[in-house]
Design an enzyme around this catalytic site. Structure first.
Site, PDB file in Angstrom:
ATOM      1  N   GLY A  46       0.839  -1.198   0.000  1.00 41.57           N
ATOM      2  CA  GLY A  46       0.000   0.000   0.000  1.00 41.57           C
ATOM      3  C   GLY A  46       0.871   1.244   0.000  1.00 41.57           C
ATOM      4  O   GLY A  46       2.081   1.169   0.286  1.00 41.57           O
ATOM      5  N   GLN A  51       2.924   9.973   1.897  1.00 36.24           N
ATOM      6  CA  GLN A  51       4.209   9.244   1.942  1.00 36.24           C
ATOM      7  C   GLN A  51       5.138   9.667   0.801  1.00 36.24           C
ATOM      8  O   GLN A  51       6.333   9.407   0.845  1.00 36.24           O
ATOM      9  CB  GLN A  51       3.979   7.729   1.905  1.00 36.24           C
ATOM     10  CG  GLN A  51       3.282   7.210   3.165  1.00 36.24           C
ATOM     11  CD  GLN A  51       3.112   5.711   3.149  1.00 36.24           C
ATOM     12  OE1 GLN A  51       2.166   5.212   2.547  1.00 36.24           O
ATOM     13  NE2 GLN A  51       4.015   4.997   3.781  1.00 36.24           N
ATOM     14  N   CYS A  94       5.597  -0.320   7.695  1.00 36.13           N
ATOM     15  CA  CYS A  94       5.275   0.942   7.018  1.00 36.13           C
ATOM     16  C   CYS A  94       6.500   1.374   6.226  1.00 36.13           C
ATOM     17  O   CYS A  94       7.616   1.379   6.767  1.00 36.13           O
ATOM     18  CB  CYS A  94       4.909   2.005   8.055  1.00 36.13           C
ATOM     19  SG  CYS A  94       4.472   3.592   7.320  1.00 36.13           S
ATOM     20  N   LEU A  95       6.275   1.737   4.967  1.00 42.25           N
ATOM     21  CA  LEU A  95       7.405   2.149   4.126  1.00 42.25           C
ATOM     22  C   LEU A  95       8.024   3.451   4.636  1.00 42.25           C
ATOM     23  O   LEU A  95       9.169   3.744   4.306  1.00 42.25           O
ATOM     24  CB  LEU A  95       6.944   2.288   2.672  1.00 42.25           C
ATOM     25  CG  LEU A  95       6.426   0.983   2.036  1.00 42.25           C
ATOM     26  CD1 LEU A  95       5.858   1.261   0.647  1.00 42.25           C
ATOM     27  CD2 LEU A  95       7.524  -0.077   1.971  1.00 42.25           C
ATOM     28  N   HIS A 136      -4.818   1.178   7.479  1.00 45.58           N
ATOM     29  CA  HIS A 136      -3.474   1.740   7.645  1.00 45.58           C
ATOM     30  C   HIS A 136      -3.287   2.935   6.691  1.00 45.58           C
ATOM     31  O   HIS A 136      -2.757   3.976   7.096  1.00 45.58           O
ATOM     32  CB  HIS A 136      -2.455   0.627   7.365  1.00 45.58           C
ATOM     33  CG  HIS A 136      -1.017   1.030   7.403  1.00 45.58           C
ATOM     34  ND1 HIS A 136      -0.116   0.542   8.329  1.00 45.58           N
ATOM     35  CD2 HIS A 136      -0.286   1.845   6.602  1.00 45.58           C
ATOM     36  CE1 HIS A 136       1.083   1.058   8.100  1.00 45.58           C
ATOM     37  NE2 HIS A 136       1.005   1.848   7.043  1.00 45.58           N
ATOM     38  N   GLU A 137      -3.745   2.764   5.435  1.00 43.69           N
ATOM     39  CA  GLU A 137      -3.539   3.834   4.439  1.00 43.69           C
ATOM     40  C   GLU A 137      -4.428   5.049   4.724  1.00 43.69           C
ATOM     41  O   GLU A 137      -3.989   6.195   4.581  1.00 43.69           O
ATOM     42  CB  GLU A 137      -3.796   3.305   3.018  1.00 43.69           C
ATOM     43  CG  GLU A 137      -2.926   2.130   2.590  1.00 43.69           C
ATOM     44  CD  GLU A 137      -1.438   2.342   2.807  1.00 43.69           C
ATOM     45  OE1 GLU A 137      -0.984   3.493   2.794  1.00 43.69           O
ATOM     46  OE2 GLU A 137      -0.730   1.342   3.028  1.00 43.69           O
ATOM     47  N   HIS A 140      -2.934   7.170   7.241  1.00 42.00           N
ATOM     48  CA  HIS A 140      -1.894   8.071   6.710  1.00 42.00           C
ATOM     49  C   HIS A 140      -2.515   9.397   6.256  1.00 42.00           C
ATOM     50  O   HIS A 140      -1.911  10.462   6.415  1.00 42.00           O
ATOM     51  CB  HIS A 140      -1.196   7.433   5.501  1.00 42.00           C
ATOM     52  CG  HIS A 140      -0.014   6.574   5.844  1.00 42.00           C
ATOM     53  ND1 HIS A 140       1.091   7.052   6.526  1.00 42.00           N
ATOM     54  CD2 HIS A 140       0.253   5.276   5.574  1.00 42.00           C
ATOM     55  CE1 HIS A 140       1.980   6.072   6.662  1.00 42.00           C
ATOM     56  NE2 HIS A 140       1.499   4.983   6.098  1.00 42.00           N
TER      57      HIS A 140
HETATM   58  O1  K1U Z   1       1.570   2.332   3.932  1.00 41.59           O
HETATM   59  C1  K1U Z   1       2.654   1.750   3.915  1.00 41.59           C
HETATM   60  O2  K1U Z   1       3.599   2.203   4.508  1.00 41.59           O
HETATM   61  C2  K1U Z   1       2.793   0.449   3.179  1.00 41.59           C
HETATM   62  C3  K1U Z   1       2.731  -0.755   4.102  1.00 41.59           C
HETATM   63  C4  K1U Z   1       1.296  -1.245   4.145  1.00 41.59           C
HETATM   64  C5  K1U Z   1       0.919  -2.183   5.242  1.00 41.59           C
HETATM   65  C6  K1U Z   1       1.683  -3.288   5.572  1.00 41.59           C
HETATM   66  C7  K1U Z   1       1.273  -4.136   6.585  1.00 41.59           C
HETATM   67  C8  K1U Z   1       0.100  -3.893   7.241  1.00 41.59           C
HETATM   68  C9  K1U Z   1      -0.651  -2.798   6.927  1.00 41.59           C
HETATM   69  C10 K1U Z   1      -0.248  -1.955   5.912  1.00 41.59           C
HETATM   70  C11 K1U Z   1       3.659  -1.811   3.529  1.00 41.59           C
HETATM   71  O3  K1U Z   1       3.473  -2.249   2.445  1.00 41.59           O
HETATM   72  S1  K1U Z   1       4.994  -2.344   4.507  1.00 41.59           S
HETATM   73  C12 K1U Z   1       5.749  -3.603   3.518  1.00 41.59           C
HETATM   74  C13 K1U Z   1       4.987  -4.883   3.459  1.00 41.59           C
HETATM   75  O4  K1U Z   1       4.079  -5.088   4.238  1.00 41.59           O
HETATM   76  C14 K1U Z   1       5.308  -5.899   2.436  1.00 41.59           C
HETATM   77  C15 K1U Z   1       6.377  -5.750   1.581  1.00 41.59           C
HETATM   78  C16 K1U Z   1       6.656  -6.731   0.637  1.00 41.59           C
HETATM   79  C17 K1U Z   1       5.873  -7.834   0.545  1.00 41.59           C
HETATM   80  C18 K1U Z   1       4.820  -8.013   1.390  1.00 41.59           C
HETATM   81  C19 K1U Z   1       4.526  -7.040   2.327  1.00 41.59           C
HETATM   82 ZN    ZN Z   2       2.455   3.172   6.253  1.00 42.40          ZN
END
Ligand code: K1U
Ligand code: ZN
Length: 172
Positions: A46, A51, A94-95, A136-137, A140
């Protein structure tokens, strides 16, 4: 399409509320395409406007499994219209808070209203990882990070770790 820089905590833009999108036009569609490319490149499941420093209510996501065909979603002005009483716990990342994960409890199912990239309104029921990711998004878009659900002690520990990690990456 273009890759955008992902902002990292403690960037103040990550704590601000975003403005609704008044018109879904070519500029908005370009931002959504850039967001999807940036999300897949990261990689993540996401990404929300703030972000990448775009303070508009825009979200992209794709929670499909690696082995499934991609299922990109583009959400303009998404809002939760109902939530289940039942909750689930998921270890979130979270990225904008790289390499840090913590358990967060959220409603298991949610109803979501949004516009797509053509301005068409949709209402969907989301559950499981999709529900977690959408919540989560949307957080943000309101300046809320998953660490805001943790104790101040855990939140500050994570923040310190990220600042240290970022410093070491810059000097390497
Ligand atoms: O919003 C963001 O920062 C993105 C975040 C979204 C998220 C992850 C987990 C739970 C709720 C929301 C991410 O994508 S973190 C990276 C991640 O979860 C992932 C990366 C590669 C493969 C699978 C998952
Ligand atoms: Zn996030």
């Amino acid at each position: 399409m273009a890759l955008r820089e992902i902002l990292i905590v403690p960037d103040p833009r990550l704590k601000q509320e975003c403005d609704p999108v008044s018109e879904v036009n070519d500029e908005v569609r370009q931002i959504l395409d850039d967001m999807l490319e940036t999300m897949y490149d990261a990689p993540g499941i996401g990404l929300a406007g703030p972000q990448i420093g775009v303070m508009k209510r825009l979200v992209v996501l794709d929670v499909s499994d690696d082995k499934e065909k991609p299922e990109p979603m583009k959400l303009v002005n998404p809002e939760i219209i109902w939530e289940s009483e039942d909750c689930s716990v998921y270890q979130e990342g979270c990225l904008s808070i790289p390499d840090q994960y913590a358990d967060v409890e959220r409603p298991l199912e949610v109803g979501v209203r949004y516009r797509d990239e053509n301005g068409k309104e949709h209402e969907i029921e989301a559950e499981g990882l999709l529900a977690t990711c959408i919540q989560h998004e949307i957080d943000h878009l309101d300046g809320i990070l998953f660490t805001d659900y943790l104790s101040a002690l855990k939140r500050n520990m994570i923040l310190k770790k990220v600042i240290k990690l970022q410093k070491s990456k810059k000097s390497a």
